[in-house]
Write an enzyme that holds these catalytic residues in place. Sequence first.
Site, PDB file in Angstrom:
ATOM      1  N   GLY A  90       1.000  -1.233   0.229  1.00 40.14           N
ATOM      2  CA  GLY A  90      -0.018  -0.086  -0.350  1.00 40.14           C
ATOM      3  C   GLY A  90       0.435   1.352  -0.096  1.00 40.14           C
ATOM      4  O   GLY A  90       2.076   1.403  -0.579  1.00 40.14           O
ATOM      5  N   ALA A  91       0.120   2.581   0.491  1.00 39.56           N
ATOM      6  CA  ALA A  91       0.666   3.558   0.254  1.00 39.56           C
ATOM      7  C   ALA A  91       1.605   4.071  -0.726  1.00 39.56           C
ATOM      8  O   ALA A  91       2.652   4.450  -1.310  1.00 39.56           O
ATOM      9  CB  ALA A  91       2.051   3.851   2.029  1.00 39.56           C
ATOM     10  N   HIS A 136       2.457   4.666  -5.220  1.00 44.97           N
ATOM     11  CA  HIS A 136       3.222   6.010  -4.745  1.00 44.97           C
ATOM     12  C   HIS A 136       3.487   5.339  -6.623  1.00 44.97           C
ATOM     13  O   HIS A 136       2.937   5.273  -7.368  1.00 44.97           O
ATOM     14  CB  HIS A 136       4.203   6.518  -4.677  1.00 44.97           C
ATOM     15  CG  HIS A 136       5.224   5.568  -4.149  1.00 44.97           C
ATOM     16  ND1 HIS A 136       6.312   4.624  -5.503  1.00 44.97           N
ATOM     17  CD2 HIS A 136       5.685   4.733  -3.869  1.00 44.97           C
ATOM     18  CE1 HIS A 136       6.442   4.132  -4.961  1.00 44.97           C
ATOM     19  NE2 HIS A 136       6.459   3.437  -3.855  1.00 44.97           N
ATOM     20  N   HIS A 193       4.462   2.585  -7.674  1.00 44.11           N
ATOM     21  CA  HIS A 193       3.667   1.554  -7.893  1.00 44.11           C
ATOM     22  C   HIS A 193       2.601   1.425  -9.259  1.00 44.11           C
ATOM     23  O   HIS A 193       2.576   0.386  -9.511  1.00 44.11           O
ATOM     24  CB  HIS A 193       2.454   1.269  -6.713  1.00 44.11           C
ATOM     25  CG  HIS A 193       3.468   1.227  -4.770  1.00 44.11           C
ATOM     26  ND1 HIS A 193       3.705   2.052  -4.383  1.00 44.11           N
ATOM     27  CD2 HIS A 193       4.045   0.247  -4.793  1.00 44.11           C
ATOM     28  CE1 HIS A 193       3.943   1.228  -3.369  1.00 44.11           C
ATOM     29  NE2 HIS A 193       4.455   0.654  -3.973  1.00 44.11           N
ATOM     30  N   GLY A 205       9.215  -4.410  -9.255  1.00 46.56           N
ATOM     31  CA  GLY A 205       9.916  -2.928  -8.964  1.00 46.56           C
ATOM     32  C   GLY A 205      11.271  -3.685  -8.831  1.00 46.56           C
ATOM     33  O   GLY A 205      11.472  -4.796  -8.417  1.00 46.56           O
ATOM     34  N   SER A 258      10.421   5.572  -3.551  1.00 41.35           N
ATOM     35  CA  SER A 258       9.700   4.628  -2.205  1.00 41.35           C
ATOM     36  C   SER A 258       8.688   5.122  -1.405  1.00 41.35           C
ATOM     37  O   SER A 258       8.688   6.376  -1.073  1.00 41.35           O
ATOM     38  CB  SER A 258      10.625   4.497  -1.502  1.00 41.35           C
ATOM     39  OG  SER A 258      10.236   3.813   0.001  1.00 41.35           O
ATOM     40  N   SER A 259       7.384   4.595  -0.759  1.00 46.55           N
ATOM     41  CA  SER A 259       6.987   4.797   0.154  1.00 46.55           C
ATOM     42  C   SER A 259       7.221   5.152   1.525  1.00 46.55           C
ATOM     43  O   SER A 259       7.019   6.092   2.264  1.00 46.55           O
ATOM     44  CB  SER A 259       6.137   3.349   0.460  1.00 46.55           C
ATOM     45  OG  SER A 259       5.720   2.720  -0.619  1.00 46.55           O
TER      46      SER A 259
END
Length: 281
Positions: A29-30, A32, A35, A148, A186-187
Site C-alpha cells: 500500500g501507500a 506512489h 507502484h 519493481g 519509495s513509500s
Amino acid sequence: MTTLVTTTAQLRTAREAMAGPVVVVMTMGALHDGHLQLVRRAREVAGEDGSVILTDFVNPLQFAPGEDLDAYPRTLEADVALVDGLADLVFAPSVEEMYPVLPPVVSVALGPIASVFEGAARPTHFAGVATVVLKLLHLTRPDVAVFGRKDAQQLAILERMVADLDVPVRLEAVPIQREDSGLARSSRNVYLSEHGRRDALALSRTVRAVEAAAPSMAGMLAALRSERDAPGVDWDYASAVDPATFAEIGPEHRGPVLVVLAARVEGTRLLDSTVVEATAA
Ligand code: PAF
C-alpha cells in the site's frame, strides 16, 4: 471500476470469474507513482481481456521487532482511488485473514542469497517476504506477477523461489521509478524532510556515476565510493555483485553487474540499484 475485497473467500470468488491473463502487483500500500508504473505495466500485459489484481497488505512477517511496522503508512482508501480504472481488483486482507496463526508454523526458508546485504541488516526480512509472496501467488493464481527492480535482492530471491519451487508464474521486472530529482521512489520517502531528500540524492548520484563509468569495471568500483563522505548519509553498503547469486565481484569481473546501495538518511533506510555490463578493466 475497481472492486475491493478483504477476505480470501471473496478473492477466490472474484478470481474464478476472471478470464484471460491474470496479472498481479503485490504492494504494501501507500501507493506512489512507482507502484502505478507497475500497475500500468500489469494492465498492458493483461490486455483488455485479462485482469489486474493489486494486493495491498502490510506484511508483519517481514518486519523485525523495533522496525517501522506500526508507523508504516496505511492509505487503503487513497490506494483504491489511485488504481481505479487500472486494476480490476484490490485484495486488502487483515493480518488475521492472512495469518490465522502468527507466526505461521510453516514458512519459506531461503539460502545464502538472503543473508547478505539487506539480509545481513534484516535477518528475518526475506523469509517473511518470500512467505507472503508465495501465499499471495497461491491465492491470486496469476499468470504474471510484476515487481519493481528497486528491491533488487527481493527480486532475485523471488526469481529463485519461483524456479526452485516450480511456482507456475512468470515474474516481470519493471525499471526503478525516480522522482525528477533522481531519488528512487519509495513509500518510505514520506519519512524524509526536505533536507533529508536532498541528502538522499547521494544514492542516485552514485548510480549515475557508476553508469557513466561503465563498461570499465575498475571505473565502476571507484564510482561506487564517490559519495562515501556525502553529508547526512550513513552508508550501509555500496557494492557490485553477481545479479544471480549476490556474490561480490572485483576488478577482474566481466559481464553483467548489479550495483546495490543502502544507506540511512534521517534514520530512514533507503535502497537504490542499477544493472550495468562490464566489458573492460
Ligand atoms: O516489495 C514489497 O512491497 C513487499 O516486500 C511485498 C513484495 C509486497 C511483500 O510484502
